[in-house]
Design a protein around this motif. Structure first.
Motif, PDB file in Angstrom:
ATOM      1  N   ASN A   1      41.117  38.684  37.638  1.00 34.64           N
ATOM      2  CA  ASN A   1      42.400  39.132  38.221  1.00 34.64           C
ATOM      3  C   ASN A   1      42.859  40.328  38.066  1.00 34.64           C
ATOM      4  O   ASN A   1      43.043  41.027  37.196  1.00 34.64           O
ATOM      5  CB  ASN A   1      43.539  38.282  38.307  1.00 34.64           C
ATOM      6  CG  ASN A   1      44.915  38.395  39.020  1.00 34.64           C
ATOM      7  OD1 ASN A   1      45.549  39.808  39.548  1.00 34.64           O
ATOM      8  ND2 ASN A   1      45.380  36.977  39.572  1.00 34.64           N
ATOM      9  N   PRO A   2      42.562  41.211  39.448  1.00 35.58           N
ATOM     10  CA  PRO A   2      42.512  43.033  38.791  1.00 35.58           C
ATOM     11  C   PRO A   2      44.291  43.025  38.613  1.00 35.58           C
ATOM     12  O   PRO A   2      44.416  43.898  37.546  1.00 35.58           O
ATOM     13  CB  PRO A   2      42.030  43.173  40.243  1.00 35.58           C
ATOM     14  CG  PRO A   2      41.494  42.411  41.017  1.00 35.58           C
ATOM     15  CD  PRO A   2      41.858  41.206  40.446  1.00 35.58           C
ATOM     16  N   GLU A   3      45.070  42.520  39.353  1.00 38.48           N
ATOM     17  CA  GLU A   3      46.945  42.605  38.722  1.00 38.48           C
ATOM     18  C   GLU A   3      47.033  42.293  37.470  1.00 38.48           C
ATOM     19  O   GLU A   3      47.473  43.194  36.947  1.00 38.48           O
ATOM     20  CB  GLU A   3      47.094  41.888  39.676  1.00 38.48           C
ATOM     21  CG  GLU A   3      47.531  42.416  41.583  1.00 38.48           C
ATOM     22  CD  GLU A   3      47.813  41.611  42.394  1.00 38.48           C
ATOM     23  OE1 GLU A   3      48.902  40.812  41.942  1.00 38.48           O
ATOM     24  OE2 GLU A   3      48.650  42.074  43.628  1.00 38.48           O
ATOM     25  N   LEU A   4      46.278  40.917  37.118  1.00 44.53           N
ATOM     26  CA  LEU A   4      46.962  40.747  35.575  1.00 44.53           C
ATOM     27  C   LEU A   4      45.092  41.459  34.864  1.00 44.53           C
ATOM     28  O   LEU A   4      46.027  42.332  33.011  1.00 44.53           O
ATOM     29  CB  LEU A   4      46.205  39.474  35.446  1.00 44.53           C
ATOM     30  CG  LEU A   4      47.178  37.987  36.280  1.00 44.53           C
ATOM     31  CD1 LEU A   4      46.401  36.849  36.088  1.00 44.53           C
ATOM     32  CD2 LEU A   4      49.153  38.248  35.711  1.00 44.53           C
ATOM     33  N   ALA A   5      44.674  41.907  35.071  1.00 41.99           N
ATOM     34  CA  ALA A   5      43.456  42.974  33.897  1.00 41.99           C
ATOM     35  C   ALA A   5      44.350  44.239  34.175  1.00 41.99           C
ATOM     36  O   ALA A   5      44.023  45.426  32.965  1.00 41.99           O
ATOM     37  CB  ALA A   5      42.300  42.713  34.359  1.00 41.99           C
ATOM     38  N   GLY A   6      44.791  44.874  35.264  1.00 41.87           N
ATOM     39  CA  GLY A   6      45.153  46.100  34.990  1.00 41.87           C
ATOM     40  C   GLY A   6      44.337  47.062  35.694  1.00 41.87           C
ATOM     41  O   GLY A   6      44.193  48.512  35.594  1.00 41.87           O
ATOM     42  N   ARG A   7      43.126  46.211  36.390  1.00 42.01           N
ATOM     43  CA  ARG A   7      42.454  47.607  37.462  1.00 42.01           C
ATOM     44  C   ARG A   7      42.780  47.583  38.958  1.00 42.01           C
ATOM     45  O   ARG A   7      43.349  46.954  39.106  1.00 42.01           O
ATOM     46  CB  ARG A   7      40.720  47.160  37.410  1.00 42.01           C
ATOM     47  CG  ARG A   7      40.288  45.535  37.470  1.00 42.01           C
ATOM     48  CD  ARG A   7      39.063  45.456  37.521  1.00 42.01           C
ATOM     49  NE  ARG A   7      38.819  43.929  38.532  1.00 42.01           N
ATOM     50  CZ  ARG A   7      39.377  43.111  37.269  1.00 42.01           C
ATOM     51  NH1 ARG A   7      39.165  42.703  36.017  1.00 42.01           N
ATOM     52  NH2 ARG A   7      38.816  41.515  37.733  1.00 42.01           N
ATOM     53  N   PRO A   8      42.120  49.281  39.106  1.00 39.12           N
ATOM     54  CA  PRO A   8      42.385  48.974  40.649  1.00 39.12           C
ATOM     55  C   PRO A   8      41.951  47.458  41.572  1.00 39.12           C
ATOM     56  O   PRO A   8      40.254  47.185  40.977  1.00 39.12           O
ATOM     57  CB  PRO A   8      41.367  49.970  41.118  1.00 39.12           C
ATOM     58  CG  PRO A   8      41.698  51.071  39.606  1.00 39.12           C
ATOM     59  CD  PRO A   8      41.427  49.957  38.723  1.00 39.12           C
TER      60      PRO A   8
END
Length: 788
Positions: A589-596
């Motif tokens: 999940n990009p939001e949880l992982a912190g990537r764009p």
């Protein structure tokens, strides 16, 4: 020999015009300028060919005692050097990033694969500009550079047709030519290909004999011939990284049939055969021990009798796949020999970017995406048995069982992903360079690592490590040149300290000793509790007398173990390994992982002609309600063709028109197909066609109700019984107005899938209800403006 006049530590090499007399008239006898000289490396710099096979264990190829025949690797070994203590990172993208930079994988942001990148520096998938790639250094020193095959180092949010392309091979990677694919794996029969950054279609079909490895070799052969025809005095750097032998294991049937019956004894016996052959060849020490099978790996004798023919065929297909790969690698080597430059070409043949892959479940897989979606139970023994004749063919997306991966890593413990043990990280490697190696057929046992490749090539070329590249000061290369070992078999090893880490599996090597701890099991992708890092059990091995990590000395020498554990922590801090990250779904999940993320909000507007959109480039419709609305012009006589399709034969969905009828198909892993068809045909003129999917909820992979609308009026309904919760495909994409790759449904073929009318736009919405089942122009304008 003329001394090299270039200041090569600063790249690009600064243009420094020589001061001198400037005349007024070019006819003046005093007029004198030196001739323009094209940039070349120092005199004697060799051509370079780096071959990196994918997902191949130490004990898989015949050159290292395995059952898969690799005659071209054997030929190179006979004329070069065999390294039996060469190491990788235990996973593909990290190994590739390390190889191409000369730095540890966390140092270049590739702690794992790009799809699980986080905002932590060691896991960001972003290579710092202070660590220029080898190809860039060579190009800026006058080499011709080309890459053919796999590139899994592009951050997922930069993999769309809009880039940015800084991490792509032919832009920021330093390769003047790139022909291959972006991602972790590809369909060998029907791949998604790029020429540079431009999507291209394969030049033929599987029915016409197409196979990706052959295609890549064709391009490499043509490029090398062209380069030497036009620039015979300029050395080349070719990086040949086929998708083989990564799953799917795709190979023409006749290559698999060569091994019919060869694996009837199963993986336990095969491992013993390989071990005996390794000792016979001398590629492992005479006193090496064969490590036992762990309890997590089933014994061959415990497998169901009715499943064993399938299991045998899985391994036959893999063996044929590896031999087929070696054959086409041989064509490239033969080309170099035919051109008369084999003597002056340094060749690395690295058999595996990690250990053999244990990602195919305990039974193997007909479609490996089933396991990645946590749905492997759909592939029952009865189902697998029914598909035995299709394994390796275009209708399959197959992988072999965990037991075969373990056997292919003989004599070591564990497999790919397990960075703690040599089964995940020790890969047989051959170096061939007649002009630079006098000990033909020699064995080298110095500890070496994939980060050593770049400094070796630079030293062989007489090039300094750059201190400045494109205006950015460079951090030191972290690898150690292997050149010292080429002609000194007993030279003390120089790479004496190396950490390992992948998904919490970790280890440290120091001056012959290794301390390791396995944290997680590769094939357990969903469920199961992981221990706390401090609760992991560490093991200790003395590599000077225990080549295969067979005897754990942790209880005999706890003091040394503690010293190595502390040393691992020091190295982890030094190279951005911390924080250790063993999360699974959260990192997807990009939001949880912190990537764009390219896509924000709950609506996405798409237009005809857009294609090759990766799953990271498209609004995710998984595990939720969603709708697809398309504004179409239907010509006189009706329309046919794809409106929008995501995925392909092995999982995906499509909205299309067939015989004038709007249709929605959801394909679950190529096993179940759900089709809803409109009750009447679309008439001539402009229409909105809408599909609404009402998700059942209550967890992942559930089904839902489907309703079809023309201009807001209901024209059909039906039921989708199940969905894919995590991923449709590793290589298939989303296309508007056509479908590339394989088709989601047999109702059409990609070659004839283009919509015959006109598509104005297609809109995806998730979790949004529309009581009118219609999007008016003002609403679409408002949505478009809200996304600015």
């Amino acid at each position: 020999m003329n001394p090299d006049r270039h200041a090569r530590t600063m790249l690009p090499i600064p243009d420094r015009p020589l001061p001198g007399l400037t005349t007024y008239d070019a006819k003046d006898p005093e007029t004198s300028y030196p001739p323009i000289e094209p940039l070349r490396p120092p005199s004697g710099a060799p051509n370079v060919l780096v071959i990196l096979v994918d997902d191949a264990g130490f004990g898989s190829s015949s050159v290292f005692g395995g059952p898969c025949r690799t005659p071209n690797a054997e030929k190179l070994a006979a004329g070069g050097l065999t390294y039996n203590r060469f190491h990788t990172t235990a996973l593909c993208a990290p190994t590739r990033a390390a190889l191409l930079s000369g730095r540890n994988h966390h140092s270049v942001g590739m702690g794992s694969i790009t799809e699980t990148a986080t905002s932590a520096p060691g896991n960001s998938s972003l290579r710092p500009n202070t660590k220029a790639p080898l190809a860039m250094t060579l190009k800026l020193n006058g080499y011709s550079t080309a890459q053919f095959g796999k590139c899994h180092e592009v951050p997922v949010w930069q993999s769309s047709p809009m880039g940015p392309f800084d991490a792509w091979p032919s832009v920021g990677g330093g390769f003047e030519t790139f022909y291959g694919f972006i991602g972790g794996e590809n369909n060998q029969w029907d791949p998604s290909l790029y020429d540079g950054t431009t999507p291209v279609e394969p030049p033929a079909t599987p029915e016409q004999g197409y196979h990706l490895t052959e295609d890549l070799a064709d391009h490499a052969v043509t490029w090398i011939r062209t380069q030497k025809a036009l620039m015979p005095d300029k050395p080349f750097f070719v990086y040949f990284a086929p998708g083989a032998t990564h799953a799917p294991h795709h190979v023409p049937q006749e290559w698999a049939d060569k091994y019919a019956g060869a694996f009837a004894d199963g993986w336990d016996v095969q491992r013993e055969k390989t071990f005996a052959r390794q000792k016979e060849l001398g590629v492992i020490p005479a006193d090496a021990q064969l490590t036992p099978r762990h309890a997590e790996i089933p014994a061959w004798d415990d497998m169901p009798a009715e499943l064993k023919p399938v299991l045998e065929r899985e391994m036959e297909v893999y063996a044929g796949f590896m031999e087929h790969t070696d054959h086409h690698i041989g064509r490239i080597i033969d080309t170099i020999e035919d051109l008369g430059i084999l003597e002056d070409t340094i060749i690395y043949y690295i058999i595996g970017d990690n250990g053999a892959s244990a990602e195919g479940t305990l039974n193997g897989a007909f479609n490996e995406m089933a396991n990645f979606n946590g749905m492997a139970a759909l592939e029952t023994p009865e189902f697998l048995t029914s598909k035995i004749g299709e394994l390796g063919s275009p209708s399959s997306y197959n992988h072999y069982a965990v037991g075969w991966a373990w056997a292919m890593d003989a004599p070591f413990q564990w497999t790919k992903q397990v960075a703690s043990h040599w089964g995940g990280t020790r890969n047989g490697t051959i170096i061939h360079w007649p002009d630079g190696i006098t000990d033909k057929g020699g064995l080298r046992s110095q500890f070496t690592h994939v980060i050593d490749v770049a400094p070796t090539i630079l030293e062989a070329a007489g090039l300094p490590e750059p201190t400045m590249v494109n205006g950015v000061q460079q951090s030191p290369i972290e690898g150690t040149s292997m050149l010292y070992s080429f002609n000194e078999p007993a030279a003390p090893e120089r790479h004496t300290l190396q950490y390992f880490e992948m998904f919490g599996n970790r280890g440290i090597y120091h001056k012959g000793w290794s301390a390791v701890t396995k944290h997680r099991t590769p094939w357990e992708l969903v469920g199961g509790a992981l221990p706390a890092f401090d609760d992991d059990v560490w093991e200790l091995y003395d590599g000077s007398v225990d080549y295969s990590q067979a005897h754990d000395l942790s209880t005999e020498d706890p003091h040394r173990l503690h010293e190595l554990q502390r040393l691992w922590l020091i190295e982890a801090v030094k190279y951005n390994v911390l924080p250790i990250d063993d999360r699974g779904a959260e990192r997807l999940n990009p939001e949880l992982a912190g990537r764009p993320s390219l896509i924000h909000g709950n609506t996405q507007l798409l237009f005809p002609g857009m294609g090759r959109l990766s799953e990271n480039s498209v609004l995710s419709i998984k595990n939720k309600s969603f709708s697809v609305t398309a504004e179409l012009d239907v010509p006189d006589g009706g329309a046919n063709g794809v409106v929008i399709a995501q995925g392909g034969r092995f999982g995906g969905w499509s909205v299309y028109v067939k015989d004038g009828l709007a249709t929605f198909v959801y394909n679950v892993l190529g096993i179940h197909e759900f089709r809803i068809v409109a009750s009447r045909a679309l008439e001539q003129g402009r229409h909105q066609v809408r599909m609404e999917f009402a998700y059942d909820g209550g967890g992942l992979a559930k089904g839902g109700d489907v309703t079809l609308y023309y201009d807001g009026d209901e024209v059909g309904s039906g039921r989708v019984g199940a969905t894919q919760p995590m991923i449709f495909s590793a290589d298939e994409t989303t296309d508007i107005g056509f479908e590339s790759g394989t088709a989601v449904t047999a109702d059409y073929e990609p070659a004839t899938s283009r919509f015959t009318g006109r598509i104005h736009w297609v809109q995806l919405d998730v979790g949004v209800e529309d009581a009118d089942h219609f999007i008016d122009p003002e609403e679409r304008f408002r949505i478009a403006m809200a996304r600015q």
